[in-house]
Motif scaffolding. Structure first.
Motif, PDB file in Angstrom:
ATOM      1  N   ILE A   1      60.059 -25.926  16.824  1.00 55.00           N
ATOM      2  CA  ILE A   1      61.214 -25.264  17.430  1.00 55.00           C
ATOM      3  C   ILE A   1      60.736 -24.422  18.600  1.00 55.00           C
ATOM      4  O   ILE A   1      59.906 -23.530  18.430  1.00 55.00           O
ATOM      5  CB  ILE A   1      61.944 -24.387  16.394  1.00 55.00           C
ATOM      6  CG1 ILE A   1      62.412 -25.249  15.222  1.00 55.00           C
ATOM      7  CG2 ILE A   1      63.105 -23.649  17.047  1.00 55.00           C
ATOM      8  CD1 ILE A   1      62.952 -24.455  14.046  1.00 55.00           C
ATOM      9  N   VAL A   2      61.267 -24.703  19.795  1.00 64.26           N
ATOM     10  CA  VAL A   2      60.940 -23.925  20.990  1.00 64.26           C
ATOM     11  C   VAL A   2      62.128 -23.004  21.247  1.00 64.26           C
ATOM     12  O   VAL A   2      63.243 -23.474  21.488  1.00 64.26           O
ATOM     13  CB  VAL A   2      60.669 -24.836  22.205  1.00 64.26           C
ATOM     14  CG1 VAL A   2      60.299 -23.999  23.420  1.00 64.26           C
ATOM     15  CG2 VAL A   2      59.563 -25.844  21.884  1.00 64.26           C
ATOM     16  N   CYS A   3      61.855 -21.703  21.160  1.00 65.93           N
ATOM     17  CA  CYS A   3      62.962 -20.755  21.262  1.00 65.93           C
ATOM     18  C   CYS A   3      62.482 -19.421  21.827  1.00 65.93           C
ATOM     19  O   CYS A   3      61.576 -19.398  22.662  1.00 65.93           O
ATOM     20  CB  CYS A   3      63.665 -20.611  19.909  1.00 65.93           C
ATOM     21  SG  CYS A   3      62.598 -20.131  18.544  1.00 65.93           S
ATOM     22  N   HIS A   4      63.064 -18.345  21.394  1.00 65.65           N
ATOM     23  CA  HIS A   4      62.890 -17.016  21.976  1.00 65.65           C
ATOM     24  C   HIS A   4      62.295 -16.056  20.950  1.00 65.65           C
ATOM     25  O   HIS A   4      62.382 -16.290  19.746  1.00 65.65           O
ATOM     26  CB  HIS A   4      64.241 -16.491  22.451  1.00 65.65           C
ATOM     27  CG  HIS A   4      64.982 -17.490  23.274  1.00 65.65           C
ATOM     28  ND1 HIS A   4      64.851 -17.571  24.644  1.00 65.65           N
ATOM     29  CD2 HIS A   4      65.837 -18.488  22.918  1.00 65.65           C
ATOM     30  CE1 HIS A   4      65.602 -18.564  25.098  1.00 65.65           C
ATOM     31  NE2 HIS A   4      66.209 -19.129  24.077  1.00 65.65           N
ATOM     32  N   ALA A   5      61.753 -14.951  21.420  1.00 64.11           N
ATOM     33  CA  ALA A   5      61.131 -13.980  20.517  1.00 64.11           C
ATOM     34  C   ALA A   5      62.127 -13.468  19.470  1.00 64.11           C
ATOM     35  O   ALA A   5      61.787 -13.365  18.287  1.00 64.11           O
ATOM     36  CB  ALA A   5      60.547 -12.817  21.313  1.00 64.11           C
ATOM     37  N   GLY A   6      63.335 -13.155  19.884  1.00 63.23           N
ATOM     38  CA  GLY A   6      64.338 -12.685  18.925  1.00 63.23           C
ATOM     39  C   GLY A   6      64.659 -13.727  17.877  1.00 63.23           C
ATOM     40  O   GLY A   6      64.794 -13.424  16.688  1.00 63.23           O
ATOM     41  N   THR A   7      64.778 -14.972  18.302  1.00 63.36           N
ATOM     42  CA  THR A   7      65.060 -16.066  17.380  1.00 63.36           C
ATOM     43  C   THR A   7      63.886 -16.274  16.428  1.00 63.36           C
ATOM     44  O   THR A   7      64.083 -16.505  15.231  1.00 63.36           O
ATOM     45  CB  THR A   7      65.361 -17.359  18.167  1.00 63.36           C
ATOM     46  OG1 THR A   7      66.353 -17.088  19.151  1.00 63.36           O
ATOM     47  CG2 THR A   7      65.857 -18.455  17.251  1.00 63.36           C
TER      48      THR A   7
ATOM     49  N   MET B   1      59.496 -25.794   3.418  1.00 62.45           N
ATOM     50  CA  MET B   1      59.749 -26.162   4.804  1.00 62.45           C
ATOM     51  C   MET B   1      58.691 -25.480   5.679  1.00 62.45           C
ATOM     52  O   MET B   1      58.432 -24.290   5.542  1.00 62.45           O
ATOM     53  CB  MET B   1      61.151 -25.701   5.208  1.00 62.45           C
ATOM     54  CG  MET B   1      61.478 -25.964   6.662  1.00 62.45           C
ATOM     55  SD  MET B   1      63.106 -25.363   7.205  1.00 62.45           S
ATOM     56  CE  MET B   1      64.206 -26.234   6.122  1.00 62.45           C
ATOM     57  N   THR B   2      58.099 -26.259   6.578  1.00 64.75           N
ATOM     58  CA  THR B   2      57.137 -25.715   7.531  1.00 64.75           C
ATOM     59  C   THR B   2      57.760 -25.755   8.923  1.00 64.75           C
ATOM     60  O   THR B   2      58.194 -26.805   9.380  1.00 64.75           O
ATOM     61  CB  THR B   2      55.825 -26.516   7.517  1.00 64.75           C
ATOM     62  OG1 THR B   2      55.304 -26.515   6.194  1.00 64.75           O
ATOM     63  CG2 THR B   2      54.804 -25.901   8.466  1.00 64.75           C
ATOM     64  N   LEU B   3      57.796 -24.598   9.554  1.00 71.09           N
ATOM     65  CA  LEU B   3      58.346 -24.503  10.898  1.00 71.09           C
ATOM     66  C   LEU B   3      57.249 -24.088  11.866  1.00 71.09           C
ATOM     67  O   LEU B   3      56.536 -23.113  11.623  1.00 71.09           O
ATOM     68  CB  LEU B   3      59.482 -23.479  10.946  1.00 71.09           C
ATOM     69  CG  LEU B   3      60.694 -23.754  10.061  1.00 71.09           C
ATOM     70  CD1 LEU B   3      61.718 -22.627  10.186  1.00 71.09           C
ATOM     71  CD2 LEU B   3      61.317 -25.095  10.395  1.00 71.09           C
ATOM     72  N   TYR B   4      57.135 -24.839  12.942  1.00 71.44           N
ATOM     73  CA  TYR B   4      56.222 -24.513  14.042  1.00 71.44           C
ATOM     74  C   TYR B   4      57.097 -23.936  15.146  1.00 71.44           C
ATOM     75  O   TYR B   4      57.885 -24.661  15.765  1.00 71.44           O
ATOM     76  CB  TYR B   4      55.488 -25.767  14.525  1.00 71.44           C
ATOM     77  CG  TYR B   4      54.545 -26.316  13.493  1.00 71.44           C
ATOM     78  CD1 TYR B   4      53.171 -26.075  13.577  1.00 71.44           C
ATOM     79  CD2 TYR B   4      55.010 -27.077  12.427  1.00 71.44           C
ATOM     80  CE1 TYR B   4      52.289 -26.579  12.630  1.00 71.44           C
ATOM     81  CE2 TYR B   4      54.137 -27.571  11.466  1.00 71.44           C
ATOM     82  CZ  TYR B   4      52.786 -27.321  11.576  1.00 71.44           C
ATOM     83  OH  TYR B   4      51.915 -27.806  10.629  1.00 71.44           O
ATOM     84  N   LEU B   5      56.998 -22.645  15.343  1.00 69.79           N
ATOM     85  CA  LEU B   5      57.853 -21.941  16.293  1.00 69.79           C
ATOM     86  C   LEU B   5      57.056 -21.604  17.540  1.00 69.79           C
ATOM     87  O   LEU B   5      55.964 -21.035  17.451  1.00 69.79           O
ATOM     88  CB  LEU B   5      58.377 -20.651  15.660  1.00 69.79           C
ATOM     89  CG  LEU B   5      59.011 -20.786  14.269  1.00 69.79           C
ATOM     90  CD1 LEU B   5      59.365 -19.420  13.716  1.00 69.79           C
ATOM     91  CD2 LEU B   5      60.227 -21.690  14.319  1.00 69.79           C
ATOM     92  N   VAL B   6      57.604 -21.925  18.693  1.00 72.02           N
ATOM     93  CA  VAL B   6      56.941 -21.644  19.962  1.00 72.02           C
ATOM     94  C   VAL B   6      57.876 -20.812  20.824  1.00 72.02           C
ATOM     95  O   VAL B   6      59.042 -21.185  21.035  1.00 72.02           O
ATOM     96  CB  VAL B   6      56.576 -22.946  20.710  1.00 72.02           C
ATOM     97  CG1 VAL B   6      55.993 -22.637  22.087  1.00 72.02           C
ATOM     98  CG2 VAL B   6      55.614 -23.792  19.891  1.00 72.02           C
TER      99      VAL B   6
END
Length: 177
Positions: free
Chosen positions: A134-140, A1-6
């Motif tokens: 996924i657009v989320c938060h630093a903790g997440t 799984m590839t996740l692009y986290l922002v």
């Protein structure tokens, strides 16, 4: 799984303010700046998920108009009575108590790190796509990073809580490439 986290853009809050789960606004200029920077990145056309807090949801909608799935499991930790207070106004003894028990202490009487890790793991367990933005938060993001390699939940939660915060506003983190 590839996740692009922002990580979301810098919100319009005073420096040093604890704002975790509070739905604080983002200045339009900051939203535009982060969107423009991300538009230059090589992010494939993917399913898009976001925390429902406006600092994430607004950016996600700009990145993928009409294609965003909001998911509360991606929200930042709820700091309860600490929310919207300056960190300097939170009693040192409370911060020390949290540092002494990162997994189970409930800052401000709300969530603990293990609670947040469980909901983030639940999101990952339900994710059916091989790749996602996924657009989320630093903790997440720290939790998603710790969970990504199959680390057991409690160990991943502790690892995320102990990881120094070095994720910039609007930063892209790619997992699984």
């Amino acid at each position: 799984m590839t996740l692009y986290l922002v990580r979301h853009p810098r919100p319009d809050v005073a420096p040093g303010l604890c704002y975790g789960a509070s739905d604080v606004p983002v200045p339009d200029a900051e939203l535009a700046r982060v969107h423009a920077a991300l538009a230059k990145q090589d992010i494939p056309h993917l399913p898009v998920y976001a925390s429902p807090l406006q600092r994430c949801a607004l950016l996600a909608e700009r990145l993928a108009p009409g294609r965003v799935t909001l998911d509360a499991r991606l929200a930042e930790m709820d700091f309860g009575a600490w929310e919207l207070r300056p960190w300097s106004a939170i009693p040192r003894s409370d911060v020390d108590a949290w540092a002494a028990d990162l997994l189970h202490y409930r800052p401000g009487g709300a969530e603990n790190v293990l609670d947040v890790a469980r909901r983030v793991q639940s999101f990952v367990d339900d994710l059916r796509q091989p790749s996602a933005l996924i657009v989320c938060h630093a903790g997440t993001i720290r939790l998603l990073t710790a969970l990504h390699d199959g680390t057991p939940l409690e160990q991943a939660a502790l690892q995320a809580a102990q990881t120094p915060h070095r994720i910039d506003y609007g930063q892209l983190v790619v997992l699984g490439v």
